[in-house]
Design an enzyme around this catalytic site. Structure first.
Site, PDB file in Angstrom:
ATOM      1  N   ARG A 158       2.915 155.874  30.633  1.00  0.00           N
ATOM      2  CA  ARG A 158       2.907 155.014  29.448  1.00  0.00           C
ATOM      3  C   ARG A 158       3.157 153.561  29.839  1.00  0.00           C
ATOM      4  O   ARG A 158       4.262 153.208  30.256  1.00  0.00           O
ATOM      5  CB  ARG A 158       3.984 155.462  28.469  1.00  0.00           C
ATOM      6  CG  ARG A 158       4.036 154.596  27.228  1.00  0.00           C
ATOM      7  CD  ARG A 158       5.175 154.976  26.324  1.00  0.00           C
ATOM      8  NE  ARG A 158       5.169 154.123  25.143  1.00  0.00           N
ATOM      9  CZ  ARG A 158       6.220 153.882  24.403  1.00  0.00           C
ATOM     10  NH1 ARG A 158       7.374 154.443  24.692  1.00  0.00           N
ATOM     11  NH2 ARG A 158       6.124 153.094  23.355  1.00  0.00           N
ATOM     12  N   HIS A 175      17.490 151.032  26.676  1.00  0.00           N
ATOM     13  CA  HIS A 175      16.064 150.738  26.508  1.00  0.00           C
ATOM     14  C   HIS A 175      15.537 150.222  27.836  1.00  0.00           C
ATOM     15  O   HIS A 175      16.188 149.396  28.488  1.00  0.00           O
ATOM     16  CB  HIS A 175      15.830 149.702  25.405  1.00  0.00           C
ATOM     17  CG  HIS A 175      16.249 150.192  24.065  1.00  0.00           C
ATOM     18  ND1 HIS A 175      15.450 151.023  23.310  1.00  0.00           N
ATOM     19  CD2 HIS A 175      17.397 150.010  23.377  1.00  0.00           C
ATOM     20  CE1 HIS A 175      16.092 151.315  22.190  1.00  0.00           C
ATOM     21  NE2 HIS A 175      17.277 150.732  22.212  1.00  0.00           N
ATOM     22  N   PRO A 179      10.971 159.288  20.788  1.00  0.00           N
ATOM     23  CA  PRO A 179       9.515 159.321  20.692  1.00  0.00           C
ATOM     24  C   PRO A 179       8.802 158.519  21.781  1.00  0.00           C
ATOM     25  O   PRO A 179       9.232 157.428  22.150  1.00  0.00           O
ATOM     26  CB  PRO A 179       9.238 158.699  19.320  1.00  0.00           C
ATOM     27  CG  PRO A 179      10.480 158.946  18.538  1.00  0.00           C
ATOM     28  CD  PRO A 179      11.604 158.866  19.527  1.00  0.00           C
ATOM     29  N   ASN A 180       7.728 159.111  22.273  1.00  0.00           N
ATOM     30  CA  ASN A 180       6.820 158.524  23.253  1.00  0.00           C
ATOM     31  C   ASN A 180       7.409 158.365  24.655  1.00  0.00           C
ATOM     32  O   ASN A 180       6.727 157.878  25.552  1.00  0.00           O
ATOM     33  CB  ASN A 180       6.279 157.171  22.766  1.00  0.00           C
ATOM     34  CG  ASN A 180       5.457 157.329  21.517  1.00  0.00           C
ATOM     35  OD1 ASN A 180       4.548 158.148  21.461  1.00  0.00           O
ATOM     36  ND2 ASN A 180       5.800 156.577  20.489  1.00  0.00           N
ATOM     37  N   ASN A 193      18.198 156.941  24.612  1.00  0.00           N
ATOM     38  CA  ASN A 193      17.125 155.971  24.415  1.00  0.00           C
ATOM     39  C   ASN A 193      16.380 156.446  23.168  1.00  0.00           C
ATOM     40  O   ASN A 193      15.572 157.364  23.235  1.00  0.00           O
ATOM     41  CB  ASN A 193      16.189 155.896  25.607  1.00  0.00           C
ATOM     42  CG  ASN A 193      15.120 154.831  25.433  1.00  0.00           C
ATOM     43  OD1 ASN A 193      14.799 154.424  24.316  1.00  0.00           O
ATOM     44  ND2 ASN A 193      14.541 154.398  26.539  1.00  0.00           N
ATOM     45  N   ALA A 201      11.580 153.753  19.404  1.00  0.00           N
ATOM     46  CA  ALA A 201      11.387 153.005  18.161  1.00  0.00           C
ATOM     47  C   ALA A 201      12.310 153.460  17.037  1.00  0.00           C
ATOM     48  O   ALA A 201      12.448 152.751  16.034  1.00  0.00           O
ATOM     49  CB  ALA A 201       9.929 153.103  17.715  1.00  0.00           C
ATOM     50  N   ASP A 218      23.099 158.326  11.289  1.00  0.00           N
ATOM     51  CA  ASP A 218      24.160 159.111  10.666  1.00  0.00           C
ATOM     52  C   ASP A 218      24.736 160.138  11.636  1.00  0.00           C
ATOM     53  O   ASP A 218      25.948 160.344  11.690  1.00  0.00           O
ATOM     54  CB  ASP A 218      23.649 159.811   9.409  1.00  0.00           C
ATOM     55  CG  ASP A 218      23.433 158.859   8.242  1.00  0.00           C
ATOM     56  OD1 ASP A 218      23.883 157.694   8.314  1.00  0.00           O
ATOM     57  OD2 ASP A 218      22.793 159.278   7.259  1.00  0.00           O
ATOM     58  N   GLU A 230      23.474 153.318  24.330  1.00  0.00           N
ATOM     59  CA  GLU A 230      22.061 153.144  23.970  1.00  0.00           C
ATOM     60  C   GLU A 230      21.366 152.417  25.117  1.00  0.00           C
ATOM     61  O   GLU A 230      21.855 151.398  25.603  1.00  0.00           O
ATOM     62  CB  GLU A 230      21.947 152.323  22.682  1.00  0.00           C
ATOM     63  CG  GLU A 230      20.520 152.119  22.237  1.00  0.00           C
ATOM     64  CD  GLU A 230      20.410 151.352  20.920  1.00  0.00           C
ATOM     65  OE1 GLU A 230      19.274 150.938  20.607  1.00  0.00           O
ATOM     66  OE2 GLU A 230      21.416 151.158  20.218  1.00  0.00           O
ATOM     67  N   TYR A 258       7.173 149.819  30.950  1.00  0.00           N
ATOM     68  CA  TYR A 258       8.187 150.862  31.051  1.00  0.00           C
ATOM     69  C   TYR A 258       8.441 151.363  32.464  1.00  0.00           C
ATOM     70  O   TYR A 258       9.322 152.192  32.680  1.00  0.00           O
ATOM     71  CB  TYR A 258       7.803 152.043  30.143  1.00  0.00           C
ATOM     72  CG  TYR A 258       7.706 151.638  28.694  1.00  0.00           C
ATOM     73  CD1 TYR A 258       8.852 151.383  27.957  1.00  0.00           C
ATOM     74  CD2 TYR A 258       6.477 151.485  28.068  1.00  0.00           C
ATOM     75  CE1 TYR A 258       8.781 150.993  26.634  1.00  0.00           C
ATOM     76  CE2 TYR A 258       6.383 151.096  26.747  1.00  0.00           C
ATOM     77  CZ  TYR A 258       7.541 150.848  26.028  1.00  0.00           C
ATOM     78  OH  TYR A 258       7.463 150.450  24.727  1.00  0.00           O
ATOM     79  N   ARG A 272      10.069 141.002  23.607  1.00  0.00           N
ATOM     80  CA  ARG A 272       8.932 141.701  23.000  1.00  0.00           C
ATOM     81  C   ARG A 272       8.767 141.295  21.540  1.00  0.00           C
ATOM     82  O   ARG A 272       9.360 140.324  21.086  1.00  0.00           O
ATOM     83  CB  ARG A 272       9.123 143.205  23.164  1.00  0.00           C
ATOM     84  CG  ARG A 272       9.204 143.566  24.671  1.00  0.00           C
ATOM     85  CD  ARG A 272       9.151 145.010  24.958  1.00  0.00           C
ATOM     86  NE  ARG A 272       7.895 145.579  24.502  1.00  0.00           N
ATOM     87  CZ  ARG A 272       7.723 146.870  24.293  1.00  0.00           C
ATOM     88  NH1 ARG A 272       8.719 147.703  24.487  1.00  0.00           N
ATOM     89  NH2 ARG A 272       6.562 147.341  23.895  1.00  0.00           N
TER      90      ARG A 272
END
Length: 144
Positions: free
Chosen positions: A18, A99, A10-11, A73, A76, A86, A97, A23, A106
């Site tokens: 953004r 970010h 998301p986003n 990534n 949130a 899952d 993963e 970012y 943060r």
């Protein structure tokens, strides 16, 4: 030809616009190209997907069990994406993963990932370079 899954949550579809102070200014296409450069020597292609909905991310993970690995990534969803967790618990390949921002610098709610313990590795705080490093790691995990 083998493929690597590059999945953003998301986003992240508005990267480059953004909050660039957090970012960075790179777009998802810039990131896809960087990952593609890293894996090109192995003859791998990059399947890049971005979803704002958790269910779509779950389906994408399930549809790419045959990929050599994944860079994810979750945005949130790292905090409360239980169905994504899952799906990743059942993912048969190595995945990393990533970010963009330093989650530890943060807000406190960003200091925990429910996904990180399942990942082959976690990279955060290195901006778009984190994706490139994740791609290098996946190449190494799949032998040279």
């Amino acid at each position: 030809m083998s493929e690597i899954l590059l999945l953003n949550g998301p986003n992240l579809g508005i990267l480059g616009r953004r909050e660039p102070e957090i970012y960075g200014s790179e777009t998802l296409e810039d990131i896809r190209q960087a990952v593609a450069e890293e894996v090109a020597g192995r003859g791998w292609t990059v399947v890049s997907k971005q979803h704002d909905c958790e269910g779509e991310m779950v389906r994408t993970v399930q549809d790419h069990y045959d990929a050599v690995g994944a860079i994810i990534n979750p945005g949130a969803l790292m905090i409360a994406g239980w169905s994504l967790r899952d799906a990743l618990a059942n993912y048969p390949r190595p995945w990393i993963e990533v970010h963009l921002s330093n989650i530890w610098a943060r807000e406190g709610f960003r200091h925990q990932s429910i996904l990180g313990s399942l990942a082959s590795g976690v990279i955060f705080g290195l901006g778009a370079d984190g994706y490139r490093l994740a791609a290098r790691a996946l190449v190494g995990m799949n032998g040279r």
